[in-house]
Design a protein around this motif. Structure first.
Motif, PDB file in Angstrom:
ATOM      1  N   ALA A 454       0.873  -2.179   5.758  1.00 30.35           N
ATOM      2  CA  ALA A 454       2.168  -2.780   6.133  1.00 30.35           C
ATOM      3  C   ALA A 454       3.328  -1.790   5.949  1.00 30.35           C
ATOM      4  CB  ALA A 454       2.402  -4.023   5.281  1.00 30.35           C
ATOM      5  N   ARG A 455       3.035  -0.488   5.880  1.00 29.91           N
ATOM      6  CA  ARG A 455       4.066   0.480   5.469  1.00 29.91           C
ATOM      7  C   ARG A 455       5.273   0.527   6.399  1.00 29.91           C
ATOM      8  NH1 ARG A 455      -0.106   2.720   7.682  1.00 29.91           N
ATOM      9  NH2 ARG A 455      -0.005   4.435   9.179  1.00 29.91           N
ATOM     10  N   GLN A 456       5.032   0.276   7.714  1.00 32.71           N
ATOM     11  CA  GLN A 456       6.166   0.430   8.635  1.00 32.71           C
ATOM     12  C   GLN A 456       7.145  -0.740   8.559  1.00 32.71           C
ATOM     13  OE1 GLN A 456       3.634   1.431  11.759  1.00 32.71           O
ATOM     14  NE2 GLN A 456       4.034   3.626  11.571  1.00 32.71           N
ATOM     15  N   ARG A 457       6.703  -1.849   7.954  1.00 35.65           N
ATOM     16  CA  ARG A 457       7.638  -2.991   7.875  1.00 35.65           C
ATOM     17  C   ARG A 457       7.935  -3.367   6.419  1.00 35.65           C
ATOM     18  NH1 ARG A 457       2.623  -4.601   9.512  1.00 35.65           N
ATOM     19  NH2 ARG A 457       1.659  -6.178   8.185  1.00 35.65           N
ATOM     20  N   THR A 458       7.675  -2.417   5.504  1.00 32.42           N
ATOM     21  CA  THR A 458       7.887  -2.735   4.089  1.00 32.42           C
ATOM     22  C   THR A 458       8.912  -1.799   3.461  1.00 32.42           C
ATOM     23  OG1 THR A 458       5.559  -3.358   3.948  1.00 32.42           O
ATOM     24  CG2 THR A 458       6.690  -3.019   1.859  1.00 32.42           C
ATOM     25  N   ASP A 459       9.817  -2.405   2.685  1.00 34.73           N
ATOM     26  CA  ASP A 459      10.688  -1.573   1.856  1.00 34.73           C
ATOM     27  C   ASP A 459      10.074  -1.557   0.457  1.00 34.73           C
ATOM     28  OD1 ASP A 459      12.559  -0.320   0.386  1.00 34.73           O
ATOM     29  OD2 ASP A 459      14.090  -1.900   0.529  1.00 34.73           O
ATOM     30  N   PHE A 460       9.512  -0.423   0.074  1.00 38.60           N
ATOM     31  CA  PHE A 460       8.752  -0.379  -1.179  1.00 38.60           C
ATOM     32  C   PHE A 460       9.635  -0.389  -2.424  1.00 38.60           C
ATOM     33  CE2 PHE A 460       5.773   1.282   1.983  1.00 38.60           C
ATOM     34  CZ  PHE A 460       4.699   0.443   1.742  1.00 38.60           C
ATOM     35  N   THR A 461      10.941  -0.254  -2.223  1.00 34.95           N
ATOM     36  CA  THR A 461      11.821  -0.334  -3.402  1.00 34.95           C
ATOM     37  C   THR A 461      11.960  -1.776  -3.891  1.00 34.95           C
ATOM     38  OG1 THR A 461      13.745  -0.488  -1.979  1.00 34.95           O
ATOM     39  CG2 THR A 461      13.196   1.714  -2.807  1.00 34.95           C
ATOM     40  N   SER A 469       7.782   3.015  -4.976  1.00 30.07           N
ATOM     41  CA  SER A 469       8.961   3.213  -4.125  1.00 30.07           C
ATOM     42  C   SER A 469       8.834   4.482  -3.266  1.00 30.07           C
ATOM     43  CB  SER A 469      10.236   3.233  -4.955  1.00 30.07           C
ATOM     44  OG  SER A 469      10.057   4.045  -6.060  1.00 30.07           O
ATOM     45  N   TYR A 470       8.107   5.478  -3.762  1.00 24.65           N
ATOM     46  CA  TYR A 470       7.973   6.730  -2.994  1.00 24.65           C
ATOM     47  C   TYR A 470       7.206   6.530  -1.690  1.00 24.65           C
ATOM     48  CZ  TYR A 470       3.538   6.531  -5.490  1.00 24.65           C
ATOM     49  OH  TYR A 470       2.338   6.108  -5.999  1.00 24.65           O
ATOM     50  N   LEU A 471       6.516   5.402  -1.536  1.00 27.11           N
ATOM     51  CA  LEU A 471       5.798   5.174  -0.276  1.00 27.11           C
ATOM     52  C   LEU A 471       6.772   5.048   0.897  1.00 27.11           C
ATOM     53  CD1 LEU A 471       2.883   2.704  -1.198  1.00 27.11           C
ATOM     54  CD2 LEU A 471       2.756   5.162  -0.803  1.00 27.11           C
ATOM     55  N   ASN A 472       8.062   4.751   0.593  1.00 29.64           N
ATOM     56  CA  ASN A 472       9.076   4.739   1.664  1.00 29.64           C
ATOM     57  C   ASN A 472       9.158   6.094   2.356  1.00 29.64           C
ATOM     58  OD1 ASN A 472       9.834   2.142   1.388  1.00 29.64           O
ATOM     59  ND2 ASN A 472      11.825   2.529   0.446  1.00 29.64           N
ATOM     60  N   GLN A 473       8.835   7.139   1.591  1.00 26.11           N
ATOM     61  CA  GLN A 473       8.968   8.507   2.143  1.00 26.11           C
ATOM     62  C   GLN A 473       7.605   9.112   2.444  1.00 26.11           C
ATOM     63  OE1 GLN A 473      11.291   9.123  -1.497  1.00 26.11           O
ATOM     64  NE2 GLN A 473      12.373  10.652  -0.280  1.00 26.11           N
ATOM     65  N   ASN A 475       6.111   9.943   5.028  1.00 26.55           N
ATOM     66  CA  ASN A 475       6.055  11.053   6.001  1.00 26.55           C
ATOM     67  C   ASN A 475       6.429  12.360   5.337  1.00 26.55           C
ATOM     68  OD1 ASN A 475       5.062  10.344   8.469  1.00 26.55           O
ATOM     69  ND2 ASN A 475       6.909   9.150   8.963  1.00 26.55           N
ATOM     70  N   LYS A 476       7.479  12.300   4.528  1.00 29.64           N
ATOM     71  CA  LYS A 476       7.922  13.514   3.828  1.00 29.64           C
ATOM     72  C   LYS A 476       6.790  14.046   2.948  1.00 29.64           C
ATOM     73  CE  LYS A 476      10.349  14.309  -0.298  1.00 29.64           C
ATOM     74  NZ  LYS A 476      11.219  13.861  -1.326  1.00 29.64           N
ATOM     75  N   TYR A 477       6.144  13.130   2.190  1.00 29.98           N
ATOM     76  CA  TYR A 477       5.108  13.601   1.263  1.00 29.98           C
ATOM     77  C   TYR A 477       3.877  14.109   2.016  1.00 29.98           C
ATOM     78  CZ  TYR A 477       7.883  12.212  -2.679  1.00 29.98           C
ATOM     79  OH  TYR A 477       8.892  12.144  -3.599  1.00 29.98           O
ATOM     80  N   LEU A 478       3.527  13.447   3.094  1.00 27.98           N
ATOM     81  CA  LEU A 478       2.318  13.885   3.806  1.00 27.98           C
ATOM     82  C   LEU A 478       2.502  15.277   4.421  1.00 27.98           C
ATOM     83  CD1 LEU A 478       1.084  10.558   5.431  1.00 27.98           C
ATOM     84  CD2 LEU A 478      -0.006  11.855   3.607  1.00 27.98           C
ATOM     85  N   ASN A 479       3.762  15.664   4.614  1.00 26.88           N
ATOM     86  CA  ASN A 479       4.005  17.010   5.170  1.00 26.88           C
ATOM     87  C   ASN A 479       4.113  18.080   4.093  1.00 26.88           C
ATOM     88  OD1 ASN A 479       3.997  16.429   7.887  1.00 26.88           O
ATOM     89  ND2 ASN A 479       6.038  15.500   7.749  1.00 26.88           N
ATOM     90  N   CYS A 509      -0.182   9.000  -1.156  1.00 26.51           N
ATOM     91  CA  CYS A 509       0.010   8.804   0.293  1.00 26.51           C
ATOM     92  C   CYS A 509      -1.220   9.296   1.050  1.00 26.51           C
ATOM     93  CB  CYS A 509       1.246   9.566   0.784  1.00 26.51           C
ATOM     94  SG  CYS A 509       2.774   8.890   0.154  1.00 26.51           S
ATOM     95  N   TRP A 510      -1.714  10.470   0.680  1.00 27.44           N
ATOM     96  CA  TRP A 510      -2.854  11.007   1.429  1.00 27.44           C
ATOM     97  C   TRP A 510      -4.114  10.153   1.227  1.00 27.44           C
ATOM     98  CZ3 TRP A 510      -7.704  13.135   0.254  1.00 27.44           C
ATOM     99  CH2 TRP A 510      -8.387  13.589   1.402  1.00 27.44           C
ATOM    100  N   LEU A 511      -4.348   9.714  -0.003  1.00 29.72           N
ATOM    101  CA  LEU A 511      -5.546   8.885  -0.243  1.00 29.72           C
ATOM    102  C   LEU A 511      -5.431   7.536   0.477  1.00 29.72           C
ATOM    103  CD1 LEU A 511      -6.327   9.759  -3.963  1.00 29.72           C
ATOM    104  CD2 LEU A 511      -7.877  10.085  -2.033  1.00 29.72           C
ATOM    105  N   CYS A 512      -4.216   6.989   0.544  1.00 34.44           N
ATOM    106  CA  CYS A 512      -4.037   5.741   1.304  1.00 34.44           C
ATOM    107  C   CYS A 512      -4.385   6.000   2.766  1.00 34.44           C
ATOM    108  CB  CYS A 512      -2.572   5.282   1.241  1.00 34.44           C
ATOM    109  SG  CYS A 512      -2.149   4.350  -0.218  1.00 34.44           S
ATOM    110  N   LYS A 513      -3.844   7.094   3.288  1.00 37.58           N
ATOM    111  CA  LYS A 513      -4.061   7.413   4.704  1.00 37.58           C
ATOM    112  C   LYS A 513      -5.542   7.697   4.970  1.00 37.58           C
ATOM    113  CE  LYS A 513      -2.886  10.975   7.995  1.00 37.58           C
ATOM    114  NZ  LYS A 513      -2.499  12.341   8.037  1.00 37.58           N
ATOM    115  N   ALA A 514      -6.133   8.548   4.123  1.00 37.06           N
ATOM    116  CA  ALA A 514      -7.524   8.951   4.346  1.00 37.06           C
ATOM    117  C   ALA A 514      -8.472   7.755   4.199  1.00 37.06           C
ATOM    118  CB  ALA A 514      -7.897  10.057   3.358  1.00 37.06           C
TER     119      ALA A 514
END
Ligand SMILES: Cc1cc2nc3c(=O)[nH]c(=O)nc-3n(C[C@H](O)[C@H](O)[C@H](O)COP(=O)(O)OP(=O)(O)OC[C@H]3O[C@@H](n4cnc5c(N)ncnc54)[C@H](O)[C@@H]3O)c2cc1C
Length: 679
Positions: A454-461, A469-473, A475-479, A509-514
């Motif tokens: 649900a990451r695209q519709r969730t405000d993790f804060t 809360s860092y899941l909001n970012q 994209n930044k972390y995955l890069n 973030c990467w483990l969630c994605k993977a």
């Protein structure tokens, strides 16, 4: 400072004089003066009471249980260990429980299970009609066992088969155990002592509908004769590998009737005419046990590391030519085996104190009833995810630290009088009860993966403790990529810790994605939901839970350091840097797989160099760092770990005074060298 007695002088003075901080100040960072005062009084009381003296011989199973029971009565009758304000003062309760745990886990388990645990269940799940049980508990007329696990099912509670069928005519529930595989087992205090059980059974209404597991107050023995009632069969589970002051038992019911009112009915009830009614669910209870058990690891780590660090500081082996032998603690390898656990002890302690506080705030908010339901739901989810991580993590950390400590003390560590055997065996059960560690940990990753979807519709804060809360970012972390400069040699410990935190944000973030991608792949290959979940555990979901929790450990300890006296901050930063780096290093395969490391291994070399540096910097502080945690010698009960460091004197005295150690064996006549020769 007067609250904290000086330590006796001896061979450990060499290290104590080298410490960069005042160990008493460190103790006050870990515990409040009030807590120290409560603990001191309890320590003194137990040390002086004859019933708490350590027996000088091995006890039989029956003797050990009897003694533990007598000790439990002493606890309940003591104004010091069981003051009147105990239940109004949860902190006092926590401190006194810790003192009792330092003394003996069986005693704590007995005291908690027989009376306190059911009291909590009545207050949480019962209603007014159960007041009579609370009164009997307060008068110490009855005692309970908690019966959930069955012979053929433990983790999978949905598959439990004990039945409670409502009978309209007699207005009672009929408890029945279909076969031995459905017998309740492992319940503490059941084997010989409990007069009542809290039995989890599948509730059936007369229309044949099963309403799932419910909890039933079930009298099982006459409290006066301790004989089981007709229709109830109980047997004892016998000796275990630890916790033998506690009698775990098995129970079976043969169409056994209990009154309708004995159903704990806050979350669901059956009317006199057999209708099931469910008013609401109370989410506030389910985390309590695991939050408490997280702290158990702290106690076991404290004991194991006090023994191994003190012993290593006085045990000498080898040395540079012509310069005499050096303490084994001087060897970097010995430091690497022990200091990461020492840092883990500090981190885990601060975490478990904060988790308890936050859990209490959550429970108060639930009881207050004025908070926004979404806020409560988010708060509850976070506490649940964290406690499903921290209970396993703390049990495992203690398990590993005890084993490493035992080996770090060499042969003498194997003596019963060294104390590791009891710590190890008693800690072992923490990895299984209140939810098997590996099963429990899956709940943390399940939650994280549901958030990821649900990451695209969730405000993790919106999660009040800020653990995601860092899941909001994301994209930044995955890069993110490690450069050759990451963890460079000149980095200060605070910066190292921050880099580790960033690494953990990437890792989660990467483990969630993977994991999600792996799940999609398995789904498109036709696997069912069940297989998909199980096939993603080993390298993905399991590590995801660990990564999420380790990041919270670091974050919360960092908060604590910032509140500490400035004179303590440098050694505390060192500990946290060591903890963070050694834990970050365990996830290397993910950094390679996920592309955080690109090509060169220089970052790993940087990390290794920092770890080596930190070990040597922690060395002069190490004895004082453990002194700040160490219980009095009487509670440590180890010839290797006494505060005066006079290891060989204590060994000598113990060996000489142990019954039978200097006399001939009673069977000496059969042990003479008169073995008949075959020649
Ligand atoms: C000292 C002690 C005291 C206890 N006290 C009580 C008590 O008072 N009351 C009570 O009701 N119970 C009690 N228990 C029982 C305890 O709660 C259970 O043992 C525990 O819940 C685990 O269940 P199990 O033994 O059936 O293990 P199982 O569920 O059979 O697990 C066996 C193994 O399979 C693995 N496994 C299971 N499912 C999965 C999965 N989905 N994925 C991967 N691996 C899996 C587990 O990790 C474990 O290694 C006690 C146990 C002990 C040791």
């Amino acid at each position: 400072m007067d609250l904290i007695p000086d330590l006796p002088s001896g061979p450990l003075d060499v290290y104590r004089k080298q410490a960069s901080f005042n160990w008493k100040k460190m103790k006050l960072f870990l515990e409040s003066p009030e807590d120290i005062e409560i603990a001191n009084e309890a320590f003194k009381y137990m040390e002086e009471e004859p019933i708490f003296q350590h027996p000088d011989r091995d006890l039989t199973l029956e003797e050990e249980r009897h003694l533990t029971f007598q000790r439990m009565k002493k606890v309940y009758n003591s104004d010091i260990l069981y003051p009147d304000d105990l239940f109004m003062n949860r902190n006092k309760h926590r401190v006194l429980n810790n003192v009792i745990s330092l003394y003996d886990w069986s005693l704590l388990a007995r005291k908690s299970l027989l009376i306190e645990f059911p009291m909590g269940a009545f207050l949480g799940l019962g209603t007014d009609r159960h007041r009579k049980f609370i009164n009997s508990l307060m008068n110490r007329e009855i005692g309970f066992a908690f019966c959930l696990t069955e012979i053929s099912h433990g983790s999978n509670t949905k598959a439990l088969r004990t039945e409670a069928r409502y009978d309209i005519e007699s207005e009672s529930f009929i408890l029945h155990t279909p076969d031995f595989e459905a017998a309740k087992c492992w319940a503490g205090c059941l084997g010989k002592t409990a007069s009542h059980c809290l039995v989890f059974a599948q509730l059936y209404t007369p229309d044949g509908v099963c309403h799932g597991l419910h909890n039933f107050v079930t009298p099982v023995r006459d409290p006066q004769t301790l004989q089981p009632y007709p229709g109830v069969t109980i047997f004892d589970m016998g000796a275990k590998i630890g916790l033998n002051g506690m009698d775990n038992g098995v129970i079976m019911f043969n169409h056994y009737k209990i009154p309708r009112e004995n159903l704990l009915n806050k979350t669901g009830d059956v009317t006199v005419d057999g209708k099931y009614v469910s008013p609401f669910k109370d989410p506030s209870k389910r985390f309590e046990g695991r939050v408490g058990i997280t702290e158990f690891g702290v106690i076991n780590l404290t004991k194991a590391l006090t023994i191994s660090i003190r012993y290593s500081a006085v045990r000498r082996q080898f040395g540079p030519e012509n310069q005499g032998e050096i303490p084994v603690l001087e060897y970097p390898l010995q430091q690497y085996r022990l200091f990461p656990y020492l840092s883990g002890l500090y981190v885990l302690h601060c975490f478990s104190v904060k988790l308890k506080d936050r859990n209490m705030s959550f429970r108060l908010a639930v009881m207050g009833g004025s908070e926004d339901p979404d806020y409560l739901a988010n708060f509850g989810q976070e506490i649940h995810a964290l406690s499903c991580f921290s209970k396993p993590y703390s049990g495992w950390m203690a398990r590993d630290a005890v084993q490493e400590s035992r080996e770090a003390c060499g042969g003498h560590g194997y003596l019963k009088a060294a104390g590791f055997g009891k710590i190890r065996n008693d800690n072992d059960a923490n990895c299984t009860y209140e939810g098997d560690n590996n099963v429990l940990l899956q709940q943390t990753s399940n939650w994280l993966l549901s958030l990821w979807v649900a990451r695209q519709r969730t405000d993790f804060t919106r999660f009040p403790m800020g653990t995601v809360s860092y899941l909001n970012q994301y994209n930044k972390y995955l890069n993110m990529k490690w450069s050759s400069d990451t963890f460079n040699r000149n980095l200060k410990d605070e910066d190292i810790i921050q880099t580790c935190l960033d690494t953990y944000c990437w890792l989660v973030c990467w483990l969630c994605k993977a994991t999600s991608q792996d799940m999609e792949t398995l789904k498109s290959s036709g696997k069912n939901k069940f297989d998909i979940k199980n096939n993603c555990q080993i390298f993905r979901a399991h590590n995801l839970s660990l990564a999420y929790g380790e990041r919270v450990f670091i974050t919360w300890f960092l908060e604590s350091i910032k509140e500490a006296d400035v004179s303590l901050q440098i050694p505390l930063y060192r500990l946290l840097a060591l903890f963070s780096l050694t834990r970050v290093l365990k996830h290397v395969s993910s950094y390679v797989e996920g592309g955080l490391i690109n090509g060169e291994n220089v970052v790993i070399t940087n990390i290794e160099e920092h770890i080596t540096r930190l070990l040597s910097e922690i060395l002069p502080d190490s004895v004082s760092l453990i002194d700040a945690f160490a219980p009095p010698d009487f509670f440590l009960n180890s010839v290797l770990g006494n505060a005066d460091g006079r290891v060989y004197e204590h060994m000598y005295r113990k060996m000489l005074t142990s019954p039978g150690s200097v006399t001939r064996d009673t069977n000496w006549q059969e042990m003479r060298y008169n073995i008949p020769s075959k020649l």
